[in-house]
Motif scaffolding. Sequence first.
Motif, PDB file in Angstrom:
ATOM      1  N   PHE A 131       0.819  -1.212   0.000  1.00 51.55           N
ATOM      2  CA  PHE A 131       0.000   0.000   0.000  1.00 51.55           C
ATOM      3  C   PHE A 131       0.856   1.268   0.000  1.00 51.55           C
ATOM      4  CE2 PHE A 131      -2.872  -3.207   1.676  1.00 51.55           C
ATOM      5  CZ  PHE A 131      -4.059  -2.923   1.017  1.00 51.55           C
ATOM      6  N   LEU A 132       2.114   1.153   0.433  1.00 51.50           N
ATOM      7  CA  LEU A 132       3.002   2.320   0.516  1.00 51.50           C
ATOM      8  C   LEU A 132       3.863   2.501  -0.722  1.00 51.50           C
ATOM      9  CD1 LEU A 132       4.237   1.922   4.220  1.00 51.50           C
ATOM     10  CD2 LEU A 132       2.416   3.423   3.364  1.00 51.50           C
ATOM     11  N   ILE A 133       4.349   1.400  -1.306  1.00 52.76           N
ATOM     12  CA  ILE A 133       5.297   1.528  -2.423  1.00 52.76           C
ATOM     13  C   ILE A 133       4.780   0.940  -3.726  1.00 52.76           C
ATOM     14  CG2 ILE A 133       7.244   1.506  -0.824  1.00 52.76           C
ATOM     15  CD1 ILE A 133       7.834  -1.358  -1.719  1.00 52.76           C
ATOM     16  N   GLY A 134       3.605   0.307  -3.678  1.00 51.11           N
ATOM     17  CA  GLY A 134       3.036  -0.271  -4.895  1.00 51.11           C
ATOM     18  C   GLY A 134       2.201   0.721  -5.662  1.00 51.11           C
ATOM     19  N   PRO A 135       0.907   0.772  -5.406  1.00 55.26           N
ATOM     20  CA  PRO A 135       0.025   1.691  -6.146  1.00 55.26           C
ATOM     21  C   PRO A 135       0.449   3.160  -6.105  1.00 55.26           C
ATOM     22  CG  PRO A 135      -1.277   0.103  -4.928  1.00 55.26           C
ATOM     23  CD  PRO A 135       0.145  -0.118  -4.497  1.00 55.26           C
ATOM     24  N   PRO A 136       0.953   3.711  -4.991  1.00 52.43           N
ATOM     25  CA  PRO A 136       1.264   5.152  -4.997  1.00 52.43           C
ATOM     26  C   PRO A 136       2.480   5.529  -5.841  1.00 52.43           C
ATOM     27  CG  PRO A 136       1.034   4.319  -2.747  1.00 52.43           C
ATOM     28  CD  PRO A 136       1.122   3.132  -3.648  1.00 52.43           C
ATOM     29  N   LEU A 137       3.486   4.641  -5.922  1.00 44.60           N
ATOM     30  CA  LEU A 137       4.772   5.046  -6.491  1.00 44.60           C
ATOM     31  C   LEU A 137       5.100   4.412  -7.837  1.00 44.60           C
ATOM     32  CD1 LEU A 137       7.011   5.040  -3.275  1.00 44.60           C
ATOM     33  CD2 LEU A 137       5.672   6.914  -4.259  1.00 44.60           C
ATOM     34  N   LEU A 138       4.279   3.491  -8.320  1.00 42.93           N
ATOM     35  CA  LEU A 138       4.599   2.806  -9.575  1.00 42.93           C
ATOM     36  C   LEU A 138       4.767   3.798 -10.720  1.00 42.93           C
ATOM     37  CD1 LEU A 138       4.959   0.084 -11.051  1.00 42.93           C
ATOM     38  CD2 LEU A 138       2.501   0.148 -11.550  1.00 42.93           C
ATOM     39  N   PHE A 139       3.817   4.714 -10.890  1.00 45.13           N
ATOM     40  CA  PHE A 139       3.895   5.681 -11.986  1.00 45.13           C
ATOM     41  C   PHE A 139       4.803   6.870 -11.691  1.00 45.13           C
ATOM     42  CE2 PHE A 139       0.569   5.099 -15.449  1.00 45.13           C
ATOM     43  CZ  PHE A 139       0.536   3.720 -15.287  1.00 45.13           C
ATOM     44  N   ARG A 157      -0.053  11.829 -10.815  1.00 49.04           N
ATOM     45  CA  ARG A 157       0.557  10.552 -11.148  1.00 49.04           C
ATOM     46  C   ARG A 157       0.272   9.502 -10.066  1.00 49.04           C
ATOM     47  NH1 ARG A 157       0.769  10.475 -16.277  1.00 49.04           N
ATOM     48  NH2 ARG A 157       2.367  11.694 -17.294  1.00 49.04           N
ATOM     49  N   CYS A 158       0.248   9.921  -8.805  1.00 47.32           N
ATOM     50  CA  CYS A 158      -0.068   8.983  -7.725  1.00 47.32           C
ATOM     51  C   CYS A 158      -1.492   8.450  -7.868  1.00 47.32           C
ATOM     52  CB  CYS A 158       0.089   9.660  -6.362  1.00 47.32           C
ATOM     53  SG  CYS A 158       1.793   9.860  -5.824  1.00 47.32           S
ATOM     54  N   LEU A 159      -2.436   9.337  -8.157  1.00 47.04           N
ATOM     55  CA  LEU A 159      -3.828   8.913  -8.320  1.00 47.04           C
ATOM     56  C   LEU A 159      -3.976   7.986  -9.518  1.00 47.04           C
ATOM     57  CD1 LEU A 159      -5.609  12.322  -7.598  1.00 47.04           C
ATOM     58  CD2 LEU A 159      -5.489  10.320  -6.079  1.00 47.04           C
ATOM     59  N   GLU A 160      -3.351   8.358 -10.634  1.00 44.67           N
ATOM     60  CA  GLU A 160      -3.379   7.507 -11.823  1.00 44.67           C
ATOM     61  C   GLU A 160      -2.745   6.151 -11.538  1.00 44.67           C
ATOM     62  OE1 GLU A 160      -1.101   7.279 -16.155  1.00 44.67           O
ATOM     63  OE2 GLU A 160      -0.453   8.663 -14.582  1.00 44.67           O
ATOM     64  N   SER A 161      -1.656   6.170 -10.777  1.00 49.54           N
ATOM     65  CA  SER A 161      -0.934   4.947 -10.459  1.00 49.54           C
ATOM     66  C   SER A 161      -1.794   3.978  -9.660  1.00 49.54           C
ATOM     67  CB  SER A 161       0.343   5.288  -9.675  1.00 49.54           C
ATOM     68  OG  SER A 161       1.148   4.145  -9.488  1.00 49.54           O
ATOM     69  N   HIS A 162      -2.568   4.498  -8.698  1.00 45.93           N
ATOM     70  CA  HIS A 162      -3.495   3.657  -7.953  1.00 45.93           C
ATOM     71  C   HIS A 162      -4.491   2.993  -8.904  1.00 45.93           C
ATOM     72  CE1 HIS A 162      -2.187   5.557  -4.154  1.00 45.93           C
ATOM     73  NE2 HIS A 162      -2.741   4.515  -3.584  1.00 45.93           N
ATOM     74  N   TRP A 163      -5.057   3.775  -9.772  1.00 41.67           N
ATOM     75  CA  TRP A 163      -6.070   3.277 -10.713  1.00 41.67           C
ATOM     76  C   TRP A 163      -5.502   2.143 -11.557  1.00 41.67           C
ATOM     77  CZ3 TRP A 163      -9.911   7.266 -13.112  1.00 41.67           C
ATOM     78  CH2 TRP A 163     -10.888   6.618 -13.855  1.00 41.67           C
ATOM     79  N   PHE A 164      -4.358   2.412 -12.176  1.00 40.17           N
ATOM     80  CA  PHE A 164      -3.747   1.436 -13.065  1.00 40.17           C
ATOM     81  C   PHE A 164      -3.326   0.173 -12.313  1.00 40.17           C
ATOM     82  CE2 PHE A 164       0.148  -0.513 -14.657  1.00 40.17           C
ATOM     83  CZ  PHE A 164      -0.222  -0.859 -15.944  1.00 40.17           C
ATOM     84  N   THR A 165      -2.677   0.342 -11.168  1.00 37.79           N
ATOM     85  CA  THR A 165      -2.113  -0.806 -10.460  1.00 37.79           C
ATOM     86  C   THR A 165      -3.189  -1.769  -9.992  1.00 37.79           C
ATOM     87  OG1 THR A 165      -0.252   0.560  -9.716  1.00 37.79           O
ATOM     88  CG2 THR A 165      -0.606  -1.526  -8.571  1.00 37.79           C
ATOM     89  N   TRP A 166      -4.244  -1.241  -9.378  1.00 38.58           N
ATOM     90  CA  TRP A 166      -5.293  -2.125  -8.885  1.00 38.58           C
ATOM     91  C   TRP A 166      -5.983  -2.861 -10.026  1.00 38.58           C
ATOM     92  CZ3 TRP A 166      -5.505  -3.676  -4.085  1.00 38.58           C
ATOM     93  CH2 TRP A 166      -4.957  -2.873  -3.088  1.00 38.58           C
ATOM     94  N   VAL A 167      -6.224  -2.163 -11.136  1.00 40.92           N
ATOM     95  CA  VAL A 167      -6.893  -2.816 -12.274  1.00 40.92           C
ATOM     96  C   VAL A 167      -5.982  -3.861 -12.915  1.00 40.92           C
ATOM     97  CG1 VAL A 167      -7.780  -2.459 -14.615  1.00 40.92           C
ATOM     98  CG2 VAL A 167      -8.445  -0.896 -12.778  1.00 40.92           C
ATOM     99  N   SER A 168      -4.758  -3.484 -13.231  1.00 41.78           N
ATOM    100  CA  SER A 168      -3.866  -4.378 -13.977  1.00 41.78           C
ATOM    101  C   SER A 168      -3.459  -5.597 -13.153  1.00 41.78           C
ATOM    102  CB  SER A 168      -2.631  -3.621 -14.455  1.00 41.78           C
ATOM    103  OG  SER A 168      -1.868  -3.145 -13.359  1.00 41.78           O
ATOM    104  N   GLN A 169      -3.209  -5.412 -11.862  1.00 36.40           N
ATOM    105  CA  GLN A 169      -2.743  -6.538 -11.057  1.00 36.40           C
ATOM    106  C   GLN A 169      -3.872  -7.468 -10.623  1.00 36.40           C
ATOM    107  OE1 GLN A 169       0.570  -7.039 -10.983  1.00 36.40           O
ATOM    108  NE2 GLN A 169       0.405  -5.225 -12.294  1.00 36.40           N
ATOM    109  N   SER A 170      -5.102  -6.976 -10.608  1.00 31.36           N
ATOM    110  CA  SER A 170      -6.218  -7.826 -10.185  1.00 31.36           C
ATOM    111  C   SER A 170      -6.427  -9.006 -11.126  1.00 31.36           C
ATOM    112  CB  SER A 170      -7.509  -7.008 -10.104  1.00 31.36           C
ATOM    113  OG  SER A 170      -7.913  -6.561 -11.396  1.00 31.36           O
ATOM    114  N   ASN A 171      -6.019  -8.863 -12.373  1.00 32.46           N
ATOM    115  CA  ASN A 171      -6.213  -9.921 -13.364  1.00 32.46           C
ATOM    116  C   ASN A 171      -5.091 -10.946 -13.378  1.00 32.46           C
ATOM    117  OD1 ASN A 171      -7.264  -7.184 -15.094  1.00 32.46           O
ATOM    118  ND2 ASN A 171      -8.690  -8.880 -14.873  1.00 32.46           N
ATOM    119  N   HIS A 172      -3.940 -10.623 -12.774  1.00 28.11           N
ATOM    120  CA  HIS A 172      -2.765 -11.476 -12.949  1.00 28.11           C
ATOM    121  C   HIS A 172      -2.112 -11.966 -11.658  1.00 28.11           C
ATOM    122  CE1 HIS A 172      -2.818 -10.843 -17.248  1.00 28.11           C
ATOM    123  NE2 HIS A 172      -2.811  -9.536 -17.084  1.00 28.11           N
ATOM    124  N   ILE A 173      -1.900 -11.084 -10.689  1.00 31.08           N
ATOM    125  CA  ILE A 173      -1.168 -11.469  -9.485  1.00 31.08           C
ATOM    126  C   ILE A 173      -1.805 -12.650  -8.746  1.00 31.08           C
ATOM    127  CG2 ILE A 173      -0.507 -10.688  -7.167  1.00 31.08           C
ATOM    128  CD1 ILE A 173       1.391  -9.762  -9.330  1.00 31.08           C
TER     129      ILE A 173
END
Length: 438
Positions: free
Chosen positions: A258-266, A318-334
């Motif tokens: 929650f600290l280094i994944g969705p907030p910082l990816l982008f 970018r942080c807000l966008e990163s949350h959006w992208f990370t949760w959507v993209s990883q929900s299908n694969h991880i």
Amino acid sequence: MGKGGQGTQNGISKVKDFSMDDVKHHDKRDDKWLVIQGEVYNITDWARRHPGGSKVISHYAGQDATDAFRAFHNDLSFVKKYLKPIHIGSLREETKETEVERDFRELRATAEKMNLFKPNALFFVLHLGHILLLEYMAYAVMAYFGTGWIPYILSLVFYSTVQAQVGWLQHDFGHLSVFHISKWDHLLHHITIGFIKGASPQWWNHMHYQHHAKPNVMNKDPDVRVEELFVVGKVMPVQIAKERKKSMPYNWQHRYFFLIGPPLLFPVYFQYMLFRHIFTRKAWWDLLSVSLFFVKFFYLYIPMLGIGSTIIYYFIMRCLESHWFTWVSQSNHIPMDIEEDSAKPWLALQLHATCNVEQSFFNDWFTGHLNFQIEHHLFPTMPRHNLHKMSALVRSVCEKHNIPYKIKPLGTAFADIVRTLKHSGELWYSTYNAFHSP
């Protein structure tokens, strides 16, 4: 190895026929063969010139790439002319397609007969239109109402939505699923991901095509090359633990995610990687389109916010966008299988690595139709507005071959990311202690 000779190519005798076992031995860095539609090709030298990148084609060295080849290319007649100079023989008669391969290829033929690879121009025009409208609103709300908290927050919401939605749209152009004419898709890809989004088209292609070629395959899919920060699946945690690797407290990864994944990816990782790719690969056209994005952005927002506040605005967006992208993209694969490459057939490979999210108008829009991730992975050049039409057909083939077809509510899909990270972290922790305890 094979029968008869027909001259040489790169020191290798051309032969009439090979067994699949012959081909499997040619999976080295300097010795790569693969099979497409029963024909054997030596891609050792060609891989470096491959327009889709050397890695994506090299990931199939020693394997049958028939369905991967068909999935990535629209104009087969154009592409096949590049195959002639590297053709070295054929598979023997006894090497036949399996039943699951035959059924999948019939499924694709059905989709083609149903015209499901034909794009709806109006859909993409309207989608681009709503993105441009939102970008105008992100600027206009502060230009007209000032930079107080309410217009500032509204502007951030609008601009973050622009970035998320143009991310889904550039994905369509990147997969050549809009025009089915490469030069037009490439042009719009540059405009959407470069000028509107501020990212590198070449970098995206390099990373994303590998992901599609070998999803969730360790050492091949860059999206699961995350062991410096996370361990995922059931195989990676055990391997990392046995190698005495302890770069992170992986048993806590479901929390520090929650600290280094969705907030910082982008805002951190992707920003670094895309510029690194541009300069190391000398992708100057990409640099131009990305530079135009930043010129536009700072020209519009610095007069309203000042330099420092504009940079802060950019980082928050970018942080807000990163949350959006990370949760959507990883929900299908991880939450799916993450393993070493075992040369699974295309259908099984994609289904073991992907799952779907339930359909609704909101889910379609919010995920860019990647709630139909299974169908998208099976048919990456299919326009996204047609993916739902394949769902029942794909599911029937999966049921016939006892291949799991998973579909979840959106909230469950998000929660499964955290549950999976927790399970993988605990697996690493127990293995590490079992092997390295005093």
